[in-house]
Design a protein around this motif. Structure first.
Motif, mmCIF file in Angstrom:
data_model
loop_
_atom_site.group_PDB
_atom_site.id
_atom_site.type_symbol
_atom_site.label_atom_id
_atom_site.label_comp_id
_atom_site.label_asym_id
_atom_site.label_seq_id
_atom_site.Cartn_x
_atom_site.Cartn_y
_atom_site.Cartn_z
ATOM 1 N N GLY A 73 -51.463 15.812 -84.983
ATOM 2 C CA GLY A 73 -50.829 15.616 -83.841
ATOM 3 C C GLY A 73 -50.151 14.312 -83.139
ATOM 4 N N ILE A 74 -49.848 13.751 -84.331
ATOM 5 C CA ILE A 74 -49.112 12.228 -83.731
ATOM 6 C C ILE A 74 -47.610 12.334 -84.451
ATOM 7 N N ALA A 75 -46.654 12.411 -83.608
ATOM 8 C CA ALA A 75 -45.058 12.272 -84.017
ATOM 9 C C ALA A 75 -44.691 10.890 -84.226
ATOM 10 N N THR A 76 -43.831 10.845 -85.514
ATOM 11 C CA THR A 76 -43.489 9.857 -86.095
ATOM 12 C C THR A 76 -41.956 9.963 -86.375
ATOM 13 N N GLY A 77 -41.388 8.692 -86.821
ATOM 14 C CA GLY A 77 -39.907 8.627 -87.357
ATOM 15 C C GLY A 77 -39.829 7.845 -88.553
ATOM 16 N N GLU A 78 -38.581 7.913 -89.100
ATOM 17 C CA GLU A 78 -38.457 7.237 -90.416
ATOM 18 C C GLU A 78 -37.041 6.506 -89.923
ATOM 19 N N HIS A 79 -37.088 5.094 -89.973
ATOM 20 C CA HIS A 79 -36.066 4.298 -89.698
ATOM 21 C C HIS A 79 -36.161 3.265 -90.968
ATOM 22 N N TYR A 80 -35.140 3.366 -91.789
ATOM 23 C CA TYR A 80 -34.362 4.460 -92.115
ATOM 24 C C TYR A 80 -34.702 4.962 -93.697
ATOM 25 N N PRO A 81 -34.545 6.337 -93.984
ATOM 26 C CA PRO A 81 -35.088 6.767 -95.163
ATOM 27 C C PRO A 81 -34.344 6.464 -96.336
ATOM 28 N N LYS A 82 -32.804 5.968 -96.153
ATOM 29 C CA LYS A 82 -32.082 5.882 -97.186
ATOM 30 C C LYS A 82 -31.344 4.366 -96.973
ATOM 31 N N CYS A 83 -31.165 3.759 -97.750
ATOM 32 C CA CYS A 83 -30.116 2.242 -97.669
ATOM 33 C C CYS A 83 -28.842 2.855 -97.467
ATOM 34 N N ILE A 84 -28.127 2.091 -96.428
ATOM 35 C CA ILE A 84 -26.378 2.695 -96.045
ATOM 36 C C ILE A 84 -25.974 2.824 -97.259
ATOM 37 N N PHE A 85 -25.903 2.103 -98.161
ATOM 38 C CA PHE A 85 -25.078 2.101 -99.374
ATOM 39 C C PHE A 85 -25.141 3.372 -100.308
ATOM 40 N N GLU A 86 -26.476 4.104 -99.987
ATOM 41 C CA GLU A 86 -26.859 5.265 -100.742
ATOM 42 C C GLU A 86 -26.117 6.623 -100.008
ATOM 43 N N GLN A 87 -25.665 6.424 -98.927
ATOM 44 C CA GLN A 87 -25.117 7.519 -98.112
ATOM 45 C C GLN A 87 -23.799 7.937 -98.937
ATOM 46 N N GLU A 88 -23.895 9.413 -98.794
ATOM 47 C CA GLU A 88 -22.705 10.073 -99.500
ATOM 48 C C GLU A 88 -21.296 9.647 -98.923
ATOM 49 N N ALA A 89 -21.106 9.273 -97.835
ATOM 50 C CA ALA A 89 -19.814 8.990 -97.166
ATOM 51 C C ALA A 89 -19.325 7.688 -97.661
ATOM 52 N N LEU A 90 -20.271 6.856 -98.116
ATOM 53 C CA LEU A 90 -19.691 5.619 -98.591
ATOM 54 C C LEU A 90 -19.034 5.698 -100.040
ATOM 55 N N SER A 91 -19.485 6.813 -100.814
ATOM 56 C CA SER A 91 -18.713 7.038 -102.183
ATOM 57 C C SER A 91 -17.221 7.158 -101.990
ATOM 58 N N ARG A 92 -16.680 7.330 -100.870
ATOM 59 C CA ARG A 92 -15.225 7.524 -100.556
ATOM 60 C C ARG A 92 -14.385 6.069 -100.092
ATOM 61 N N VAL A 93 -15.191 5.116 -99.948
ATOM 62 C CA VAL A 93 -14.713 3.878 -99.457
ATOM 63 C C VAL A 93 -15.208 2.688 -100.280
ATOM 64 N N PRO A 94 -14.669 1.613 -100.319
ATOM 65 C CA PRO A 94 -15.046 0.536 -100.997
ATOM 66 C C PRO A 94 -16.204 -0.231 -100.338
ATOM 67 N N PHE A 95 -17.103 -0.756 -101.133
ATOM 68 C CA PHE A 95 -18.064 -1.590 -100.611
ATOM 69 C C PHE A 95 -18.795 -2.368 -101.529
ATOM 70 N N GLY A 96 -19.421 -3.425 -101.317
ATOM 71 C CA GLY A 96 -20.390 -4.213 -102.250
ATOM 72 C C GLY A 96 -21.737 -4.201 -102.081
ATOM 73 N N VAL A 97 -22.546 -4.565 -103.055
ATOM 74 C CA VAL A 97 -23.662 -4.541 -102.922
ATOM 75 C C VAL A 97 -24.369 -6.205 -103.720
ATOM 76 N N VAL A 98 -24.935 -7.022 -103.098
ATOM 77 C CA VAL A 98 -25.250 -8.161 -103.611
ATOM 78 C C VAL A 98 -26.726 -7.844 -104.401
ATOM 79 N N GLY A 99 -26.664 -8.013 -105.671
ATOM 80 C CA GLY A 99 -27.987 -7.763 -106.650
ATOM 81 C C GLY A 99 -28.089 -6.246 -106.511
ATOM 82 N N ASN A 100 -29.334 -5.920 -106.393
ATOM 83 C CA ASN A 100 -29.632 -4.409 -106.348
ATOM 84 C C ASN A 100 -30.177 -4.076 -105.180
#
Length: 371
Positions: free
Chosen positions: A306-333
């Motif tokens: 009976g306890i509500a929870t949240g997930e902040h945030y279950p994916k890194c932003i660079f893992e989001q599909e929307a970013l596959s269509r734009v340039p971005f960089g990741v420092v290391g892994n």
């Protein structure tokens, strides 16, 4: 069910003030950029401890307008964090700039030591959008040093950090500009969308005010290409009457509840982040971390209890599909950020949560079998 947020309890407490604000705005006959917005901007700046506030349509627009005012242009690289609401990155992408993601520490805050290394290796990078995540506070002294040493333009994303401080200094005071959101779940939330820009620089505040209103410096005088992103009179009045006067008490309640959780949750498989001595968090969220292989089971167990929870945030932003269509960089892994996203669980934390409900959350967490 113990709720993650409880807007019904808020309404029982503050509904009368909300309705009073609505009636006042309705009777005024003025609905856009009037006295209510000006009054709220003045009160917000004073409450925050900065000199100027500019109300805008939402937190996303606030970040984008700040970057535009500071001269960020298409193709510019902007350092930022991989753990945040997608809006933080979307603001960068919408103006054609390129987000560059830097790994986080164990509390989810972007690592300023890695930011410094990147700046030394890439002198052409001049923009940084750090996030004071979960209501924790980055080291503002170090942030200001980076700004000065590297002539860095910093827009602090303070959507989760109103009244948080570092050594008594408010978030938003290290960069040239700061952005916040009044999304309803925020510590200072509206009954809908809204946002604000904060700064100590009157010129930047003036530029932001022009930009939010089509780039107008006077009626029908457009001196720059702006946008339409205005905090409306109704939201400003509700924030002024019902939300802002309660903010200090709400924040103290959040801190008290976070203290209860921090002291009493004692489970070898649940990691509770501990702020440093110089931090004074506002506890927008209360994140705990469990191993990725156990997270689904932990979430299911809490729901069954009976306890509500949240997930902040279950994916890194660079893992989001929307970013596959734009340039971005990741420092290391960004290994630590990836680990945090896979393991974070937000426990109920809001100013109307009772001590008895908090005790039940603690009891359930400590009784978890770990499967």
């Amino acid at each position: 069910m113990i709720q993650a947020n409880d807007f019904k309890r808020f309404w029982h407490d503050a509904g009368g003030d909300v309705l009073g604000a609505v009636e006042r705005v309705g009777e005024s006959g003025w609905y856009i950029l009037g006295r209510e917005v000006s009054k709220f901007e003045d009160s917000l700046a004073k409450t925050w401890g900065l000199r100027h506030a500019v109300g805008v349509g939402n937190g996303l627009d606030a970040i984008e307008i700040c970057l535009r005012v500071l001269g960020c242009k298409p193709g510019d690289r902007v350092l930022t964090t991989p753990i945040s609401a997608f809006a933080t990155t979307l603001a960068i992408i919408r103006l054609g700039a390129v987000p560059v993601f830097v790994d986080c520490d164990d509390a989810g805050l972007v690592r300023l030591d890695l930011v410094e290394r990147v700046l030394r290796e890439n002198p052409d990078i001049h923009y940084f959008v750090p996030v004071h995540l979960y209501g924790f506070c980055l080291d503002l002294d170090q942030l200001e040093r980076l700004r000065e040493e590297f002539e860095l333009n910093i827009v602090e994303d303070c959507a989760q950090s109103i009244l948080a401080a570092w050594g008594g200094r408010p978030t938003g005071s290290a960069g040239q500009m700061a952005a916040t959101s009044f999304y309803p779940t925020k510590n200072l939330g509206a009954m809908g969308d809204g946002g604000a820009i904060l700064t100590n620089d009157p010129r930047l505040a003036s530029e932001a005010a022009f930009y939010r209103d089509y780039g107008q410096t006077a009626k029908y005088e457009h001196t720059r290409l702006g946008c339409n992103s205005r905090l409306d009179e109704l939201h400003a009045a509700i924030l002024s009457d019902a939300m802002l006067p309660r903010l200090a008490a709400w924040t103290e309640r959040r801190r008290a509840l976070a203290g209860l959780y921090s002291e009493a949750i004692d489970h070898p498989l649940i990691r509770v982040p501990r702020p440093s001595a110089q931090q004074s968090p506002c506890h927008h969220l209360f994140p705990v971390f469990v191993a990725e292989v156990r997270k689904a089971g932990f979430l299911q167990y809490l729901r069954e209890q009976g306890i509500a929870t949240g997930e902040h945030y279950p994916k890194c932003i660079f893992e989001q599909e929307a970013l596959s269509r734009v340039p971005f960089g990741v420092v290391g892994n960004c290994d630590n950020a990836l680990k945090l996203c896979r393991s974070e669980v937000s426990l109920p934390l809001h100013p109307y949560l009772s001590d008895e409900e908090a005790a039940e959350v603690i009891r359930v967490c400590n009784a978890w079998c770990g499967k």
